[in-house]
Each structure stands twice: as structure tokens, then as C-alpha cells.
Scaffold this active site. Structure first.
Site, PDB file in Angstrom:
ATOM      1  N   LYS A  80       0.874  -1.183   0.000  1.00 49.26           N
ATOM      2  CA  LYS A  80       0.000   0.000   0.000  1.00 49.26           C
ATOM      3  C   LYS A  80       0.905   1.226   0.000  1.00 49.26           C
ATOM      4  O   LYS A  80       2.060   1.151   0.440  1.00 49.26           O
ATOM      5  CB  LYS A  80      -0.860  -0.001   1.275  1.00 49.26           C
ATOM      6  CG  LYS A  80      -2.129   0.789   1.169  1.00 49.26           C
ATOM      7  CD  LYS A  80      -3.264  -0.012   0.546  1.00 49.26           C
ATOM      8  CE  LYS A  80      -4.504   0.841   0.374  1.00 49.26           C
ATOM      9  NZ  LYS A  80      -5.636   0.080  -0.150  1.00 49.26           N
ATOM     10  N   GLY A 180     -24.279   3.261   3.534  1.00 45.43           N
ATOM     11  CA  GLY A 180     -23.379   3.888   2.563  1.00 45.43           C
ATOM     12  C   GLY A 180     -23.758   3.479   1.163  1.00 45.43           C
ATOM     13  O   GLY A 180     -23.575   2.325   0.771  1.00 45.43           O
ATOM     14  N   GLY A 182     -22.527   4.782  -1.759  1.00 53.41           N
ATOM     15  CA  GLY A 182     -21.555   5.399  -2.663  1.00 53.41           C
ATOM     16  C   GLY A 182     -21.329   4.467  -3.846  1.00 53.41           C
ATOM     17  O   GLY A 182     -22.243   3.769  -4.291  1.00 53.41           O
ATOM     18  N   VAL A 184     -19.756   1.520  -4.296  1.00 51.82           N
ATOM     19  CA  VAL A 184     -20.042   0.082  -4.149  1.00 51.82           C
ATOM     20  C   VAL A 184     -21.459  -0.144  -3.624  1.00 51.82           C
ATOM     21  O   VAL A 184     -22.195  -0.987  -4.144  1.00 51.82           O
ATOM     22  CB  VAL A 184     -19.017  -0.597  -3.210  1.00 51.82           C
ATOM     23  CG1 VAL A 184     -19.289  -2.098  -3.154  1.00 51.82           C
ATOM     24  CG2 VAL A 184     -17.593  -0.345  -3.672  1.00 51.82           C
TER      25      VAL A 184
HETATM   26  P1  NAD Z   1     -17.623   5.895  -1.606  1.00 46.14           P
HETATM   27  O1  NAD Z   1     -16.882   7.005  -0.968  1.00 46.14           O
HETATM   28  O2  NAD Z   1     -18.043   5.999  -3.026  1.00 46.14           O
HETATM   29  O3  NAD Z   1     -18.940   5.550  -0.760  1.00 46.14           O
HETATM   30  C1  NAD Z   1     -19.009   5.608   0.633  1.00 46.14           C
HETATM   31  C2  NAD Z   1     -20.368   6.188   0.978  1.00 46.14           C
HETATM   32  O4  NAD Z   1     -20.531   6.113   2.392  1.00 46.14           O
HETATM   33  C3  NAD Z   1     -20.513   7.655   0.579  1.00 46.14           C
HETATM   34  O5  NAD Z   1     -21.702   7.823  -0.166  1.00 46.14           O
HETATM   35  C4  NAD Z   1     -20.567   8.391   1.916  1.00 46.14           C
HETATM   36  O6  NAD Z   1     -21.383   9.548   1.886  1.00 46.14           O
HETATM   37  C5  NAD Z   1     -21.140   7.319   2.824  1.00 46.14           C
HETATM   38  N1  NAD Z   1     -20.859   7.479   4.254  1.00 46.14           N
HETATM   39  C6  NAD Z   1     -19.745   7.940   4.851  1.00 46.14           C
HETATM   40  N2  NAD Z   1     -19.884   7.925   6.190  1.00 46.14           N
HETATM   41  C7  NAD Z   1     -21.103   7.415   6.433  1.00 46.14           C
HETATM   42  C8  NAD Z   1     -21.829   7.146   7.617  1.00 46.14           C
HETATM   43  N3  NAD Z   1     -21.322   7.377   8.831  1.00 46.14           N
HETATM   44  N4  NAD Z   1     -23.067   6.625   7.515  1.00 46.14           N
HETATM   45  C9  NAD Z   1     -23.612   6.387   6.305  1.00 46.14           C
HETATM   46  N5  NAD Z   1     -22.969   6.631   5.139  1.00 46.14           N
HETATM   47  C10 NAD Z   1     -21.742   7.134   5.209  1.00 46.14           C
HETATM   48  O7  NAD Z   1     -16.713   4.594  -1.378  1.00 46.14           O
HETATM   49  P2  NAD Z   1     -16.832   3.188  -2.110  1.00 46.14           P
HETATM   50  O8  NAD Z   1     -15.835   3.133  -3.200  1.00 46.14           O
HETATM   51  O9  NAD Z   1     -18.250   2.878  -2.388  1.00 46.14           O
HETATM   52  O10 NAD Z   1     -16.304   2.226  -0.953  1.00 46.14           O
HETATM   53  C11 NAD Z   1     -17.113   1.905   0.159  1.00 46.14           C
HETATM   54  C12 NAD Z   1     -16.304   1.074   1.154  1.00 46.14           C
HETATM   55  O11 NAD Z   1     -15.854  -0.123   0.515  1.00 46.14           O
HETATM   56  C13 NAD Z   1     -15.049   1.767   1.677  1.00 46.14           C
HETATM   57  O12 NAD Z   1     -14.833   1.358   3.008  1.00 46.14           O
HETATM   58  C14 NAD Z   1     -13.948   1.206   0.794  1.00 46.14           C
HETATM   59  O13 NAD Z   1     -12.680   1.216   1.447  1.00 46.14           O
HETATM   60  C15 NAD Z   1     -14.439  -0.198   0.586  1.00 46.14           C
HETATM   61  N6  NAD Z   1     -13.935  -0.816  -0.647  1.00 46.14           N
HETATM   62  C16 NAD Z   1     -14.208  -0.237  -1.851  1.00 46.14           C
HETATM   63  C17 NAD Z   1     -13.733  -0.841  -3.023  1.00 46.14           C
HETATM   64  C18 NAD Z   1     -14.048  -0.253  -4.387  1.00 46.14           C
HETATM   65  O14 NAD Z   1     -13.888  -0.960  -5.390  1.00 46.14           O
HETATM   66  N7  NAD Z   1     -14.506   0.981  -4.474  1.00 46.14           N
HETATM   67  C19 NAD Z   1     -12.982  -2.024  -2.946  1.00 46.14           C
HETATM   68  C20 NAD Z   1     -12.745  -2.605  -1.692  1.00 46.14           C
HETATM   69  C21 NAD Z   1     -13.230  -1.976  -0.550  1.00 46.14           C
END
Ligand code: NAD
Length: 348
Positions: A80, A180, A182, A184
Site C-alpha cells: 500500500k 453507505g 456510494g 459500491v
Molecule cells: P464511496 O466514498 O463511493 O462511498 C461511501 C459512501 O458512504 C458515501 O456515499 C458516503 O457519503 C457514505 N458514508 C460515509 N460515512 C457514512 C456514515 N457514517 N453513515 C452512512 N454513510 C456514510 O466509497 P466506495 O468506493 O463505495 O467504498 C465503500 C467502502 O468499501 C469503503 O470502506 C472502501 O474502502 C471499501 N472498498 C471499496 C472498493 C471499491 O472498489 N470501491 C474495494 C474494496 C473496498
């Protein structure tokens, strides 16, 4: 600040501190393990309050990637990188190129990719100075965004968890809380909707929440209310450490399966979930779809979408094995997954 005695050090192979005066780069690359192959892991850009905080984060995340890649059966190790900077104001092409040169200096032992604070466009800039980059736009112009693949992997994981935790094969009528929506979480919610699940959604972004809830005909609740929702399954897809001691006591769900990294606020939470009869799906197993896709991209012309999807679907088989072993040994799936990963990268 200690490195070798750091609680998260766990015999990292290499920790590299890089700086570049002209661009203001201050970065750390951590390579935890390379037994299975080069260490792949995203680049996080974040205004850490101190070097020590950045070091803790990069060591913890790098170690996690070794576990994730091993259980996803990838020919990759774990690594990382972090840049200590505010992605909104400090991210310049010069900074990214300096980071690219630092990555390049490791000769391919570390491969970088997107993470929070860095984007696909940033990876394109880094790729100007090094070949050791994943998560780029595909040759056909398709986005390099890994989140649809991550969401599909979480969906496959969730089906395995439902089989083991609730003894049922279909998701029709299953009540699922998604924390959440977002990148994913929104994709996952759509897969669940298509499978006939009933959704309770939350997000701190009220606009995004309202829009998705309306599109999917789902119930929307305030962020704090999601933990008390009357559901069968809780899917944490927001930030890390969602599963605190308090949250575990409040959950009504019998199964937890989501995309967020590092869901357990502390390792002991896994045992408490088990005591409460809640089946926990190890996060790094469930959310490996994105890294699986990036690993396939590295195979260039051998990339076939059907193969990528088939590989991602094997997340369900890996979890079947973990849940069965956890049941046999009466241990948390989190601990069983850790043991299995260590066996696979030769530290068992
Ligand atoms: P993202 O930032 O697009 O989505 C996260 C969402 O969570 C956002 O809409 C945000 O407003 C919301 N959020 C933040 N704090 C919150 C809370 N307290 N209560 C409710 N909602 C809240 O991120 P993502 O890419 O969708 O990733 C989501 C999670 O999955 C992260 O923890 C990330 O590390 C993990 N992850 C993502 C991927 C990927 O391919 N994007 C891969 C592995 C792991």
C-alpha cells in the site's frame, strides 16, 4: 516514531519513505509480503495529522492486502502507499509524477492503484513515469473504476453468508440494510433489488440517499438509525470500523456482509458477533472483486470479462469453506479467514 517495533509492523518486507522537495511529496510505501507475487495495493492521499498516523495506516492497509490477495487466490502480495497531502488542494501533476518515480524505483515490487483520495485520472499521470500501475482505463475505453466488480463480489459473498447464516438459497423478501450508498453500496443495492430483497438504505449524503431510495423503491433512514433496523442482513459499505461494541449490541440482523474495509473496530468484536449468533463475513474476502479485476487487467490481451466474473464468483466458494471451517471449529469466520490467508502466503 518506531518502525520495526510498530504494533502493525508484522514483518513487513520493505517500508520506503520518499520525499521530493520541488513537488512537496511526502510518501510512504509499505510492502508486507511478496511470496505470492508483486505487492499490489492502492495509493491513499490523505492529510494525516502526523507521520506516525500515516505510517500506522499504510502498515495496516498493506498487511490487509496480503490477506485479501491470498484469499482471492491471486498471484500477488500485499502493499500500500500513502501520500501525506490534502487531495483537494495539494494534488498536482508534479506531485503525482514524483510519486510515480518513487513507485518506479522499486522495480515492480510494488504496483499502485486507486484508493481514497486518488482517482483513475491520477493513475494516468503516474503511468507517465512508471509501468507499475493498475486500475487504468481499459483499452476499449471502459472505465477503470473497480467498484462494480467489488459490488458483484460482495453480492456473491452475501449469498454464501445467507446460505450459512440463514439456511436459505434465495434472497427474495430478505430484508437488507445497506450503510453507505456510494460507488459500491449503490451497485450492491441494485443487485439486491434485482434478486428480490427489501432494502433499508442510509448515507450521510442525503441527496444521493433520497435519489437511490426512490429509484429502487427502498426505505431511507438516518445514518444512526441503520443499526436498529429490523433486517436480516447488515451490509456496511461506508467507512471502516462500523462494527463497534455498541453497534454489535444493537444489530437486529443475523448476518453481516458488506464492502467496507476494516469493519471490525477491534479484533475482539468478531467474537462478540459470534456470541450474539450473528454470522460475520470477513471484509477482505467479500470485497476482493476490485482487486481481482485489476489483477486480470495486468494480463493484457488474456483479459476476458467472463473469466474475471468467474474468478470473482469464487469468492462465494472461499466463504463456503471459511464458514464451514468456522462452524466445525466453533470459531469466528474472521479468525478462520486470517489463518487460511497466512497458510496461503506461507506464514501459517
Ligand atoms: P464511496 O466514498 O463511493 O462511498 C461511501 C459512501 O458512504 C458515501 O456515499 C458516503 O457519503 C457514505 N458514508 C460515509 N460515512 C457514512 C456514515 N457514517 N453513515 C452512512 N454513510 C456514510 O466509497 P466506495 O468506493 O463505495 O467504498 C465503500 C467502502 O468499501 C469503503 O470502506 C472502501 O474502502 C471499501 N472498498 C471499496 C472498493 C471499491 O472498489 N470501491 C474495494 C474494496 C473496498
Amino acid at each position: 516514531m518506531t518502525v520495526f517495533e510498530h504494533p502493525e509492523f508484522d514483518h513487513h518486507r520493505q517500508v520506503v519513505f520518499g520525499s521530493d522537495e520541488a513537488s512537496g511529496l511526502r510518501a510512504i510505501i509499505a510492502i508486507h509480503d511478496t511470496h505470492r507475487g508483486p505487492a499490489l495495493g492502492g495509493l491513499r492521499i490523505f492529510p494525516y495529522a502526523s507521520d506516525a498516523e500515516a505510517l500506522t495506516d499504510v502498515l495496516r492497509l498493506s498487511r490487509g492486502m496480503s490477506y485479501k490477495s491470498a484469499l482471492a487466490d491471486l498471484p500477488l502480495g500485499g502493499g500500500k502507499a500513502v501520500i501525506i497531502a490534502d487531495p483537494r488542494s495539494d494534488k498536482t501533476p508534479a506531485l503525482l509524477r514524483a510519486m510515480g518515480r518513487l513507485v518506479d524505483s522499486l522495480g515492480g515490487a510494488y504496483i499502485t492503484a486507486e484508493d481514497s483520495g486518488s482517482s483513475e485520472a491520477d493513475m494516468q499521470v503516474i503511468a507517465e513515469v512508471t509501468d507499475h500501475v493498475g486500475g487504468l482505463r481499459h483499452h476499449g475505453g471502459e472505465s477503470g473504476d473497480p467498484s462494480p466488480f467489488t459490488a458483484w463480489g460482495v453480492f456473491c459473498a452475501l449469498k454464501s453468508a445467507v446460505r450459512h447464516g440463514l439456511g436459505r438459497d434465495d434472497l427474495a423478501g430478505l430484508r437488507v440494510a445497506v450503510q453507505g450508498v456510494g460507488h459500491v453500496g449503490a451497485h450492491l443495492a441494485r443487485h439486491l433489488k434485482d434478486a428480490g430483497a427489501e432494502l433499508v438504505l442510509t448515507d450521510v449524503d442525503r441527496q444521493a440517499l433520497a435519489h437511490l431510495a426512490e429509484t429502487l423503491g427502498a426505505e431511507a433512514v438516518a445514518p444512526e438509525a441503520i443499526f436498529d433496523a429490523e433486517v436480516d442482513l447488515f451490509a456496511p459499505c461506508a467507512m471502516g470500523a462500523a462494527l463497534t461494541a455498541d453497534v454489535v449490541e444493537r444489530l437486529r440482523a443475523r448476518v453481516v456482509c458488506g464492502a467496507a474495509n476494516n469493519q471490525l473496530a477491534s479484533p475482539g468484536i468478531a467474537d462478540r458477533l459470534m456470541e450474539r449468533g450473528i454470522l460475520y463475513t470477513p471484509d477482505y474476502v467479500a470485497n476482493a472483486g476490485g482487486v481481482i479485476e485489476i489483477a486480470w487487467q495486468r494480463r493484457g490481451d488474456a483479459y476476458r470479462r467472463e473469466d474475471v466474473m468467474a474468478h470473482i464468483e469464487r469468492i462465494g466458494d472461499t466463504l463456503d469453506e471459511i464458514f464451514a471451517r468456522a462452524n466445525r471449529e466453533q470459531r469466528s469466520p474472521a479468525r478462520v479467514a486470517d489463518d487460511l490467508a497466512r497458510e496461503r502466503f506461507g506464514r501459517g
